[in-house]
Write a protein that holds these residues in place. Structure first.
Motif, mmCIF file in Angstrom:
data_model
loop_
_atom_site.group_PDB
_atom_site.id
_atom_site.type_symbol
_atom_site.label_atom_id
_atom_site.label_comp_id
_atom_site.label_asym_id
_atom_site.label_seq_id
_atom_site.Cartn_x
_atom_site.Cartn_y
_atom_site.Cartn_z
ATOM 1 N N GLY A 192 5.797 32.409 -50.855
ATOM 2 C CA GLY A 192 5.829 32.157 -49.419
ATOM 3 C C GLY A 192 6.516 30.833 -49.135
ATOM 4 N N GLY A 226 6.285 30.515 -43.020
ATOM 5 C CA GLY A 226 5.249 31.536 -42.944
ATOM 6 C C GLY A 226 5.688 32.893 -43.451
ATOM 7 N N LYS A 227 6.921 32.975 -43.921
ATOM 8 C CA LYS A 227 7.436 34.246 -44.442
ATOM 9 C C LYS A 227 7.086 34.363 -45.927
ATOM 10 N N ALA A 228 6.805 35.594 -46.393
ATOM 11 C CA ALA A 228 6.485 35.820 -47.806
ATOM 12 C C ALA A 228 7.209 37.058 -48.317
ATOM 13 N N CYS A 229 7.414 37.118 -49.626
ATOM 14 C CA CYS A 229 7.980 38.303 -50.260
ATOM 15 C C CYS A 229 7.205 38.562 -51.553
ATOM 16 N N VAL A 286 1.805 40.783 -49.505
ATOM 17 C CA VAL A 286 2.608 40.044 -48.520
ATOM 18 C C VAL A 286 1.779 39.793 -47.259
ATOM 19 N N LYS A 287 1.037 40.805 -46.830
ATOM 20 C CA LYS A 287 0.167 40.653 -45.652
ATOM 21 C C LYS A 287 -0.841 39.532 -45.892
ATOM 22 N N GLU A 341 1.069 36.101 -45.788
ATOM 23 C CA GLU A 341 1.539 35.720 -44.450
ATOM 24 C C GLU A 341 0.370 35.453 -43.499
ATOM 25 N N LYS A 344 -0.445 32.040 -44.110
ATOM 26 C CA LYS A 344 0.764 31.192 -44.089
ATOM 27 C C LYS A 344 0.918 30.445 -45.417
ATOM 28 N N TYR A 345 0.850 31.214 -46.491
ATOM 29 C CA TYR A 345 0.882 30.634 -47.836
ATOM 30 C C TYR A 345 2.266 30.093 -48.175
ATOM 31 N N GLU A 346 2.298 28.891 -48.749
ATOM 32 C CA GLU A 346 3.556 28.266 -49.164
ATOM 33 C C GLU A 346 3.542 28.046 -50.674
ATOM 34 N N GLY A 366 13.369 36.471 -48.485
ATOM 35 C CA GLY A 366 12.608 37.528 -47.829
ATOM 36 C C GLY A 366 12.743 38.879 -48.490
#
Length: 450
Positions: A215, A219-222, A260-261, A264, A267-269, A323
């Motif tokens: 992530g 706030g985007k994750a893959c 992914v849900k 996100e 808001k995992y980084e 992404g």
């Protein structure tokens, strides 16, 4: 981009981080205990600082010493590797307070996902499937007994602050519950200083399948597909592979999007792993989230040609992820080589390595910090190497692993190489027909047996 990264770890993961930093043009600082003065990570870093004596409590877990090492070397970031302080919220927070970037999860994220009961509640809120059981900490044994009746036996008691199989007890009938409750609490208190317990329905014949995610700060994750970690002993992983022989295209998509849900929603980084139990009907349930790089990350790197350590560093520096979700196009297997005697209940075998011959060839990767003449100290985890083979198919990867294990010579100590060599010939493993109970039902042949 960071100018200098201190690696707050030891052994093969410290060396692994150093290699990627060098390729990115980033200077490195190794920290080491007095027991690790001759380790390769010390030799190959640009700078090295001794942070204390051999016990990890006085060196690799000593936050003040690590922060001091970062400050005197002007490191602007710290990579914690795995284990030690990698999921320590206080360490992450102190790094932030000293304006040193922690290449990992924030203190808030570690606290939220590190407490297993809180993590489960968070995942329920996110809509991720969870194992039936308690909604949080169980206040006392009376409540534990009532919940077990409602959930239905068998159940699994788990330490909320647990890890590495500590504070876990499977209970199959009511008369065994109280003894399991008391012993699990005692073990958890001794291991983590916390005896809070929660309960889950025991999933029978499960596979342990995890999804690698990344992530970024937006706030985007893959997800980067799955790893099957079901070959375990006492809840410790022994070998892993990707793709899972149990996986289907639909299951991979469903598990990947659930991971992914999860990422996100909070808001995992950074790089992390969402771990699931998958039953024999391919129903999957959230188990826990690891907010760090995993020991078994190389097999993911091999099948999608992706440097996860590089991605960790880029994300920590504020670079957004692509992404893209990944699907493995090769097959990769990792065997953890431990300094243990597999014929003697895997008893640790520290000492001097007198001879070492490393395997090689196409599709063979060896991540290790040891060499001939190296003395394995008794103070730390017994893993000394990770042997990874990668090929077009699972059968080819297994055959390549057999060949690599036959080539791998380590003398002076006992290792788990013979265990892995027998495993690669086991008909159930070869068929991909295994669960987390595999090791309960298999006895290794002794070295004297034909």
């Amino acid at each position: 981009m960071f100018k200098k990264i201190l690696i707050a770890n030891r052994g093969e993961i410290a060396l692994r981080v150093i290699r990627t930093c060098k390729e990115m043009g980033i200077k490195t600082v190794a920290v080491y205990s007095k027991a690790d003065e001759e380790s390769l990570h010390v030799r190959f870093a640009d700078e090295a600082v001794c942070i204390g004596p051999a016990p990890s409590s006085e060196s690799y877990l000593k936050i003040a010493n690590i922060i001091s090492a970062a400050e005197i070397t002007n490191a602007d970031a710290i990579h914690p590797g795995y284990g030690f302080l990698s999921e320590n919220a206080r360490f992450s927070k102190i790094c932030e307070e000293h304006e040193i970037k922690f290449i990992g999860a924030s203190a808030e994220m570690i606290e939220r996902m590190g407490d297993k009961a809180m993590a489960k509640a968070t995942m329920k809120e996110a809509g991720v499937p969870c194992v039936p059981g308690s909604d949080g900490i169980i206040p006392d044994f009376k409540a534990c007994k009532k919940l077990a009746e409602e959930t239905g036996y068998p159940v699994m008691l788990k330490a909320s602050a647990g890890g590495g199989g500590k504070g876990m007890r499977a209970v199959w009938k009511e008369e065994d519950l109280e003894e399991a409750w008391e012993s699990a609490k005692q073990e958890s208190k001794a291991a983590f200083g916390n005896d809070d317990m929660y309960m889950e329905k025991l999933i029978e014949e499960p596979r342990h399948i995890e999804i690698q995610i990344v992530g970024d700060s937006t706030g985007k994750a893959c997800h980067l597909s799955e790893r099957d970690c079901s070959i375990q002993r006492r809840h410790q992983k022994l070998t892993e592979e990707t793709p899972s022989p149990f996986m289907t295209k639909k299951l991979r998509n469903d598990m990947g999007m659930a991971a992914v849900k999860a990422a996100e929603f909070i808001k995992y980084e950074g790089a992390g792993t969402v771990e699931f139990l998958v039953d024999k009907h391919r129903n999957f349930y959230f188990m826990e989230m690891n907010t760090r790089i995993q020991v078994e990350h190389p097999i993911t790197e091999q099948v999608i040609d992706f440097d996860l350590i590089r991605e960790q560093i880029l994300v920590a520096a504020g670079v957004p992820i692509s992404g893209k979700h990944y699907t493995p196009n090769l097959h990769s297997i990792e065997c953890r080589i431990n300094a243990e005697d597999p014929y003697n209940d895997f008893r640790p075998s520290p000492g001097r390595i007198t001879t070492l011959h490393a395997p090689g060839g196409h599709g063979v990767r060896l991540d290790t910090h040891v060499y001939a003449g190296y003395v394995i100290p008794p103070n730390y985890d017994s893993m000394i190497a990770k042997l990874i083979t990668t090929a077009q198919t699972r059968d080819e990867a297994i055959n390549k692993m057999k060949r690599a294990l036959d080539e791998f010579v380590i003398e002076g100590i006992k290792t788990t190489i013979p265990f892995h060599r027998q495993l690669m010939d086991h008909p159930d493993y070869v068929a991909g027909n295994y669960t987390t109970a595999f090791m309960n039902n298999w006895k290794m042949e002794s070295p004297n047996e034909d």
